[in-house]
Write a protein that holds these residues in place. Sequence first.
Motif, PDB file in Angstrom:
ATOM      1  N   MET A   1       0.850  -1.167   0.000  1.00  0.00           N
ATOM      2  CA  MET A   1       0.000   0.000   0.000  1.00  0.00           C
ATOM      3  C   MET A   1       0.897   1.231   0.000  1.00  0.00           C
ATOM      4  SD  MET A   1      -3.166   0.861   2.552  1.00  0.00           S
ATOM      5  CE  MET A   1      -4.075  -0.532   1.914  1.00  0.00           C
ATOM      6  N   LYS A   2       0.458   2.263  -0.739  1.00  0.00           N
ATOM      7  CA  LYS A   2       1.232   3.498  -0.835  1.00  0.00           C
ATOM      8  C   LYS A   2       0.360   4.695  -0.456  1.00  0.00           C
ATOM      9  CE  LYS A   2       4.064   1.793  -4.649  1.00  0.00           C
ATOM     10  NZ  LYS A   2       4.380   1.995  -6.085  1.00  0.00           N
ATOM     11  N   TYR A   3       1.052   5.765  -0.008  1.00  0.00           N
ATOM     12  CA  TYR A   3       0.344   7.014   0.275  1.00  0.00           C
ATOM     13  C   TYR A   3       1.028   8.138  -0.491  1.00  0.00           C
ATOM     14  CZ  TYR A   3       3.987   8.653   3.474  1.00  0.00           C
ATOM     15  OH  TYR A   3       5.173   9.084   4.011  1.00  0.00           O
ATOM     16  N   THR A   4       0.248   9.151  -0.806  1.00  0.00           N
ATOM     17  CA  THR A   4       0.789  10.261  -1.587  1.00  0.00           C
ATOM     18  C   THR A   4       1.125  11.474  -0.736  1.00  0.00           C
ATOM     19  OG1 THR A   4      -1.425  11.095  -2.051  1.00  0.00           O
ATOM     20  CG2 THR A   4      -0.452   9.575  -3.667  1.00  0.00           C
ATOM     21  N   ASP A   5       0.315  11.753   0.271  1.00  0.00           N
ATOM     22  CA  ASP A   5       0.531  12.928   1.099  1.00  0.00           C
ATOM     23  C   ASP A   5      -0.300  12.803   2.365  1.00  0.00           C
ATOM     24  OD1 ASP A   5      -2.016  15.102   0.229  1.00  0.00           O
ATOM     25  OD2 ASP A   5      -1.619  13.330  -0.990  1.00  0.00           O
ATOM     26  N   THR A   6      -0.045  13.728   3.269  1.00  0.00           N
ATOM     27  CA  THR A   6      -0.782  13.769   4.531  1.00  0.00           C
ATOM     28  C   THR A   6      -1.169  15.214   4.813  1.00  0.00           C
ATOM     29  OG1 THR A   6       1.169  14.125   5.919  1.00  0.00           O
ATOM     30  CG2 THR A   6       0.554  11.829   5.451  1.00  0.00           C
ATOM     31  N   GLN A   7      -2.122  15.365   5.717  1.00  0.00           N
ATOM     32  CA  GLN A   7      -2.539  16.698   6.130  1.00  0.00           C
ATOM     33  C   GLN A   7      -3.192  16.593   7.500  1.00  0.00           C
ATOM     34  OE1 GLN A   7      -5.371  18.488   3.444  1.00  0.00           O
ATOM     35  NE2 GLN A   7      -5.018  20.528   4.247  1.00  0.00           N
ATOM     36  N   ILE A   8      -2.974  17.598   8.329  1.00  0.00           N
ATOM     37  CA  ILE A   8      -3.708  17.692   9.592  1.00  0.00           C
ATOM     38  C   ILE A   8      -5.055  18.328   9.265  1.00  0.00           C
ATOM     39  CG2 ILE A   8      -3.806  18.734  11.886  1.00  0.00           C
ATOM     40  CD1 ILE A   8      -1.632  16.666  11.678  1.00  0.00           C
ATOM     41  N   VAL A   9      -6.139  17.654   9.650  1.00  0.00           N
ATOM     42  CA  VAL A   9      -7.486  18.119   9.333  1.00  0.00           C
ATOM     43  C   VAL A   9      -8.330  18.144  10.606  1.00  0.00           C
ATOM     44  CG1 VAL A   9      -7.397  17.356   6.925  1.00  0.00           C
ATOM     45  CG2 VAL A   9      -8.203  15.780   8.680  1.00  0.00           C
ATOM     46  N   PHE A  10      -9.338  18.979  10.585  1.00  0.00           N
ATOM     47  CA  PHE A  10     -10.212  19.133  11.745  1.00  0.00           C
ATOM     48  C   PHE A  10     -11.653  18.796  11.419  1.00  0.00           C
ATOM     49  CE2 PHE A  10      -6.587  21.884  12.284  1.00  0.00           C
ATOM     50  CZ  PHE A  10      -6.157  21.556  13.556  1.00  0.00           C
ATOM     51  N   ARG A  11     -11.987  18.648  10.157  1.00  0.00           N
ATOM     52  CA  ARG A  11     -13.373  18.455   9.749  1.00  0.00           C
ATOM     53  C   ARG A  11     -13.711  17.015   9.398  1.00  0.00           C
ATOM     54  NH1 ARG A  11     -17.449  20.155   5.875  1.00  0.00           N
ATOM     55  NH2 ARG A  11     -19.108  20.535   7.301  1.00  0.00           N
ATOM     56  N   GLU A  12     -12.750  16.218   8.980  1.00  0.00           N
ATOM     57  CA  GLU A  12     -13.049  14.868   8.509  1.00  0.00           C
ATOM     58  C   GLU A  12     -13.493  13.925   9.623  1.00  0.00           C
ATOM     59  OE1 GLU A  12     -11.078  16.857   7.071  1.00  0.00           O
ATOM     60  OE2 GLU A  12     -11.522  16.642   4.955  1.00  0.00           O
ATOM     61  N   VAL A  13     -13.044  14.182  10.845  1.00  0.00           N
ATOM     62  CA  VAL A  13     -13.482  13.401  12.006  1.00  0.00           C
ATOM     63  C   VAL A  13     -13.883  14.402  13.092  1.00  0.00           C
ATOM     64  CG1 VAL A  13     -12.863  11.654  13.721  1.00  0.00           C
ATOM     65  CG2 VAL A  13     -11.873  11.535  11.410  1.00  0.00           C
ATOM     66  N   PRO A  14     -15.175  14.546  13.347  1.00  0.00           N
ATOM     67  CA  PRO A  14     -15.624  15.537  14.330  1.00  0.00           C
ATOM     68  C   PRO A  14     -14.939  15.379  15.687  1.00  0.00           C
ATOM     69  CG  PRO A  14     -17.493  14.657  13.128  1.00  0.00           C
ATOM     70  CD  PRO A  14     -16.299  13.827  12.743  1.00  0.00           C
ATOM     71  N   ASP A  15     -14.546  16.506  16.245  1.00  0.00           N
ATOM     72  CA  ASP A  15     -13.952  16.599  17.588  1.00  0.00           C
ATOM     73  C   ASP A  15     -12.558  16.004  17.684  1.00  0.00           C
ATOM     74  OD1 ASP A  15     -16.436  17.720  18.352  1.00  0.00           O
ATOM     75  OD2 ASP A  15     -17.215  15.732  18.871  1.00  0.00           O
ATOM     76  N   GLU A  16     -11.918  15.722  16.556  1.00  0.00           N
ATOM     77  CA  GLU A  16     -10.581  15.136  16.569  1.00  0.00           C
ATOM     78  C   GLU A  16      -9.625  15.978  15.732  1.00  0.00           C
ATOM     79  OE1 GLU A  16      -9.938  12.600  18.532  1.00  0.00           O
ATOM     80  OE2 GLU A  16     -12.033  12.111  18.957  1.00  0.00           O
ATOM     81  N   MET A  17      -8.372  16.034  16.187  1.00  0.00           N
ATOM     82  CA  MET A  17      -7.283  16.604  15.393  1.00  0.00           C
ATOM     83  C   MET A  17      -6.664  15.418  14.661  1.00  0.00           C
ATOM     84  SD  MET A  17      -4.203  18.941  16.756  1.00  0.00           S
ATOM     85  CE  MET A  17      -2.745  19.206  15.806  1.00  0.00           C
ATOM     86  N   THR A  18      -6.925  15.336  13.368  1.00  0.00           N
ATOM     87  CA  THR A  18      -6.691  14.113  12.612  1.00  0.00           C
ATOM     88  C   THR A  18      -5.567  14.247  11.597  1.00  0.00           C
ATOM     89  OG1 THR A  18      -9.028  13.553  12.858  1.00  0.00           O
ATOM     90  CG2 THR A  18      -7.820  12.423  11.111  1.00  0.00           C
ATOM     91  N   LEU A  19      -4.717  13.248  11.573  1.00  0.00           N
ATOM     92  CA  LEU A  19      -3.732  13.102  10.508  1.00  0.00           C
ATOM     93  C   LEU A  19      -4.404  12.298   9.402  1.00  0.00           C
ATOM     94  CD1 LEU A  19      -0.871  13.299   9.296  1.00  0.00           C
ATOM     95  CD2 LEU A  19      -0.356  11.154  10.499  1.00  0.00           C
ATOM     96  N   ALA A  20      -4.723  12.964   8.291  1.00  0.00           N
ATOM     97  CA  ALA A  20      -5.345  12.299   7.148  1.00  0.00           C
ATOM     98  C   ALA A  20      -4.239  11.832   6.211  1.00  0.00           C
ATOM     99  CB  ALA A  20      -6.288  13.248   6.425  1.00  0.00           C
ATOM    100  N   ILE A  21      -4.249  10.545   5.895  1.00  0.00           N
ATOM    101  CA  ILE A  21      -3.248   9.948   5.007  1.00  0.00           C
ATOM    102  C   ILE A  21      -3.955   9.535   3.719  1.00  0.00           C
ATOM    103  CG2 ILE A  21      -1.547   8.111   4.727  1.00  0.00           C
ATOM    104  CD1 ILE A  21      -1.383   7.990   7.813  1.00  0.00           C
TER     105      ILE A  21
END
Length: 156
Positions: A1-21
């Motif tokens: 499995m490969k990933y292209t990039d990451t971002q810190i997001v606040f909206r994709e998971v309510p009430d969480e500071m999320t690392l989106a991969i």
Amino acid sequence: MKYTDTQIVFREVPDEMTLAINISGCPVKCPGCHSNYLTRDVGEILDADSLKVLMEQNHGITCVSFMGGDADPSYIKTLADFVHAHGLKTCWYSGRGLDCAKDVLDSLDFIKVGPYIEEYGPLDYSTTNQRFYKVDRTKEGPILTDWTPRFKKVIL
């Protein structure tokens, strides 16, 4: 499995500071997808070592969300278990239905399911076909609570 990039997001998971991969190699290929570059097999290898580095580089996160990975749900489960072992919550954004995720649910805290269908819109549209669930892991098995309404836009 490969990933292209990451971002810190606040909206994709309510009430969480999320690392989106963002995971590449998506087999779903939804027409109108905002991330259609993820259908290609591109990026860096995502394994326990690279995941650990990503988590260490992003201090303060409370959740890791795998954005894709539909080509190998069992590997998403492995990665989610690794994340839990490091004390963080997990989420999986899948373009498939719950039936494809049944073997992964006991390793998740949240899951978004459903292909993107342009005429129905994304999670924050009242017409969306996609669903976002909070997953409570119990001895009897996962219990899902529909959190999709938490994404609706508030118009003032």
